[in-house]
Design a protein around this motif. Structure first.
Motif, mmCIF file in Angstrom:
data_model
loop_
_atom_site.group_PDB
_atom_site.id
_atom_site.type_symbol
_atom_site.label_atom_id
_atom_site.label_comp_id
_atom_site.label_asym_id
_atom_site.label_seq_id
_atom_site.Cartn_x
_atom_site.Cartn_y
_atom_site.Cartn_z
ATOM 1 N N THR A 92 0.906 -1.289 -0.115
ATOM 2 C CA THR A 92 -0.132 -0.086 0.123
ATOM 3 C C THR A 92 1.137 1.198 0.073
ATOM 4 O O THR A 92 2.258 1.393 0.438
ATOM 5 C CB THR A 92 -0.813 -0.031 1.035
ATOM 6 O OG1 THR A 92 -0.237 0.049 2.485
ATOM 7 C CG2 THR A 92 -1.852 -1.268 1.291
ATOM 8 N N ASN B 237 -4.483 -7.734 6.342
ATOM 9 C CA ASN B 237 -4.524 -6.128 6.312
ATOM 10 C C ASN B 237 -5.342 -5.589 7.357
ATOM 11 O O ASN B 237 -4.914 -4.498 7.631
ATOM 12 C CB ASN B 237 -5.010 -6.041 4.935
ATOM 13 C CG ASN B 237 -3.837 -6.045 3.827
ATOM 14 O OD1 ASN B 237 -2.562 -6.076 4.258
ATOM 15 N ND2 ASN B 237 -4.066 -6.241 2.306
ATOM 16 N N ARG B 238 -6.517 -6.334 7.594
ATOM 17 C CA ARG B 238 -7.279 -5.748 8.804
ATOM 18 C C ARG B 238 -6.424 -5.554 9.925
ATOM 19 O O ARG B 238 -6.622 -4.510 10.585
ATOM 20 C CB ARG B 238 -8.619 -6.540 8.812
ATOM 21 C CG ARG B 238 -9.808 -6.082 7.954
ATOM 22 C CD ARG B 238 -11.070 -6.853 8.236
ATOM 23 N NE ARG B 238 -12.051 -6.445 7.472
ATOM 24 C CZ ARG B 238 -12.276 -7.074 6.209
ATOM 25 N NH1 ARG B 238 -11.769 -8.189 6.087
ATOM 26 N NH2 ARG B 238 -13.201 -6.810 5.227
ATOM 27 N N GLN C 56 -4.106 -2.851 9.572
ATOM 28 C CA GLN C 56 -4.778 -1.402 9.802
ATOM 29 C C GLN C 56 -5.240 -1.221 11.156
ATOM 30 O O GLN C 56 -4.916 0.003 11.844
ATOM 31 C CB GLN C 56 -6.163 -1.321 8.705
ATOM 32 C CG GLN C 56 -5.668 -1.151 7.419
ATOM 33 C CD GLN C 56 -6.914 -1.044 6.490
ATOM 34 O OE1 GLN C 56 -8.124 -1.496 7.009
ATOM 35 N NE2 GLN C 56 -6.790 -0.633 5.316
ATOM 36 N N GLU D 186 -2.156 -0.302 13.214
ATOM 37 C CA GLU D 186 -1.588 1.133 12.877
ATOM 38 C C GLU D 186 -2.643 2.289 13.472
ATOM 39 O O GLU D 186 -2.082 3.304 14.070
ATOM 40 C CB GLU D 186 -1.738 1.550 11.245
ATOM 41 C CG GLU D 186 -1.377 2.890 10.885
ATOM 42 C CD GLU D 186 -1.282 3.161 9.258
ATOM 43 O OE1 GLU D 186 -1.174 4.167 8.921
ATOM 44 O OE2 GLU D 186 -1.682 2.203 8.623
ATOM 45 N N THR D 187 -3.825 1.772 13.428
ATOM 46 C CA THR D 187 -4.733 2.801 14.329
ATOM 47 C C THR D 187 -4.237 2.974 15.736
ATOM 48 O O THR D 187 -4.345 3.985 16.238
ATOM 49 C CB THR D 187 -6.203 2.532 14.195
ATOM 50 O OG1 THR D 187 -6.562 2.545 12.606
ATOM 51 C CG2 THR D 187 -7.232 3.165 14.987
#
Length: 448
Positions: A345, A392-393, A396, A399-400
């Motif tokens: 990404t 990927n979830r 993510q 990262e959040t």
């Protein structure tokens, strides 16, 4: 031109490390910060840009002497961050500054020359503007290094966040007002701060001031001049102590007084939305390969730039990208594969790398560009839309959570750095009370 105004505000506020280009015969000192100074002219430029941003809404601003203190405190923090970055070897080259300015111009749909004229018309020289952008990039790089050493996310935290997302897909647009407390606050300082926050709450409850205006006037948070806006957040981006409260708040509602690690807070629920309404969970992925010439204590920035320019010229002349990468790239994870990075990404390798890969067409090779690791050339081999899978979830969500932790840790780091610094204000009235509260803090409403 809202983005341009925001950029100009950032430019003025980031001028603390910039030598005045046209020093007047007498230019007063607004503050002494360790071994550096902030000039009165720098403060005036920053203040004027805040007034420009609030043109037509000046009633939302606090009295001028309070606004001066807010802006000057921002300049102090910027000065301290730039000095800390310099002390740890963080550097930003001219080409990186040029790329950032070109990006700002593109966002505002103007040329670089038009942007320079706009900057000049608002009272800032182009040289000062460039140096302020350089300082902003330096601070970003310092923050990235800080995140790498101070922030980690466990599998258990990711599992809990995923479970929470399944239970509630809601996202919340929040704003806050902070009445800060120093480390080791005395009972008297706590009582004064609590009186101040209760006075602010009283103004809001009686409808005498809207939340954003109260934040601008009274909040001690670094985002006070933005009306305390915290943006959109999911539950896993909200501190656990506040998550239950936020879940039950209605749009427009203001919380009761909350006590957190940095002081007393008021939260406003601006609006809510269902994240599931955003449609399929698709992301754009890119396939690319790169060549890295690393900058380290043994290789200067200039030497690395000269080498990457030579390699770029070879590729432009027809040399095989993969062969050049295998022979010369300093990235051990991709060198043996001819620089191939697989599918990724845009934000996976940092904002500088992402900006390059998104600006290319499939099959196109970039010009040399700089990242914290060194100098790169990247070739974009392909792009695709991909449904975000379980891995990927998790990435993510990680990262959040990392962003939320970074925000907490970074704010704590700034408070510690500010507390350890020697800062002598040379403007305005004598220092406020020991709690750091503004002298115009509202008193709580009485019953009589």
């Amino acid at each position: 031109m809202k983005k341009l105004f925001a950029c100009l505000l950032a430019a003025a506020l980031l001028a603390a490390s910039v030598q005045a280009q046209q020093v007047q015969p007498i230019d007063g000192i607004a503050a002494v910060v360790d071994e550096d100074v902030i000039l009165r002219s720098e403060l005036d430029r920053a203040l004027n840009n805040v007034l420009l941003q609030y043109a037509g809404r000046s009633e939302q601003l606090p009295p001028r002497e309070i606004l001066e203190r807010q802006v000057l405190e921002r300049l102090v923090l910027i000065n301290l961050q730039v000095a800390r970055a310099a002390g740890t070897g963080v550097r930003v080259g001219d080409q990186e500054v040029d790329q950032a300015i070109a990006g700002i111009a593109a966002q505002n749909q103007v040329s670089v020359e038009q942007l320079a004229r706009q900057v000049a018309s608002d009272g800032t020289s182009y040289a000062e503007f460039r140096d302020s952008i350089r300082d902003e990039l330096i601070i970003q790089r310092l923050r990235q290094r800080f995140a790498q050493t101070r922030v980690s996310v466990s599998d258990a935290e990711i599992d809990a966040a995923l479970e929470s997302q399944q239970a509630s897909g809601a996202q919340f647009h929040l704003a806050h007002i902070l009445v800060a407390l120093p480390e080791g606050a005395t009972p008297e300082q706590i009582a004064i701060a609590q009186q101040k926050v209760e006075g602010i709450k009283g103004l809001l409850d009686r409808g005498e001031m809207d939340f954003a205006a109260a934040a601008v006037r009274y909040s001690d948070s670094p985002n006070a001049l933005e009306g305390g806006d915290l943006g959109w957040r999911s539950l896993d981006e909200i501190p656990v102590a506040f998550a239950t409260l936020v879940r039950d708040m209605a749009p427009g509602e203001v919380s009761a007084t909350l006590r957190g690690p940095s002081g007393f807070q008021l939260l406003q629920m601006v609006e809510t939305r269902d994240a599931s309404e955003d449609g399929p969970d698709l992301v754009t992925q890119y396939h690319g390969r790169h060549i890295l010439v690393r900058v380290d204590p043994n290789v200067s920035d200039a030497a690395a730039k000269a080498e990457i320019d030579t390699l770029g010229a070879r590729i432009a002349g027809g040399a095989d990208f993969a062969e050049v990468a295998r022979e010369h790239s300093d990235d051990p994870s991709s060198q043996s594969r001819g620089g191939d990075l697989g599918w990724f990404t845009a934000d996976q390798f940092g904002p500088d790398f992402g900006a390059q890969i998104t600006s290319l067409q499939d099959g196109q090779v970039s010009k040399p560009f700089r990242t914290p690791a060194g100098w790169h050339i990247v070739e974009r081999l392909g792009s695709r839309q991909s449904d975000v899978g379980a891995d990927n979830r998790r990435a993510q969500v990680s990262e959040t959570i990392g962003r939320r932790k970074l925000e907490d840790e970074w704010n704590r780091f700034l408070r510690e750095m500010r507390g350890e610094a020697y800062v002598d204000y040379r403007i305005g009235p004598p220092d406020d009370d020991a709690s750091g509260n503004a002298p115009d803090a509202p008193a709580p409403a009485s019953d009589g």
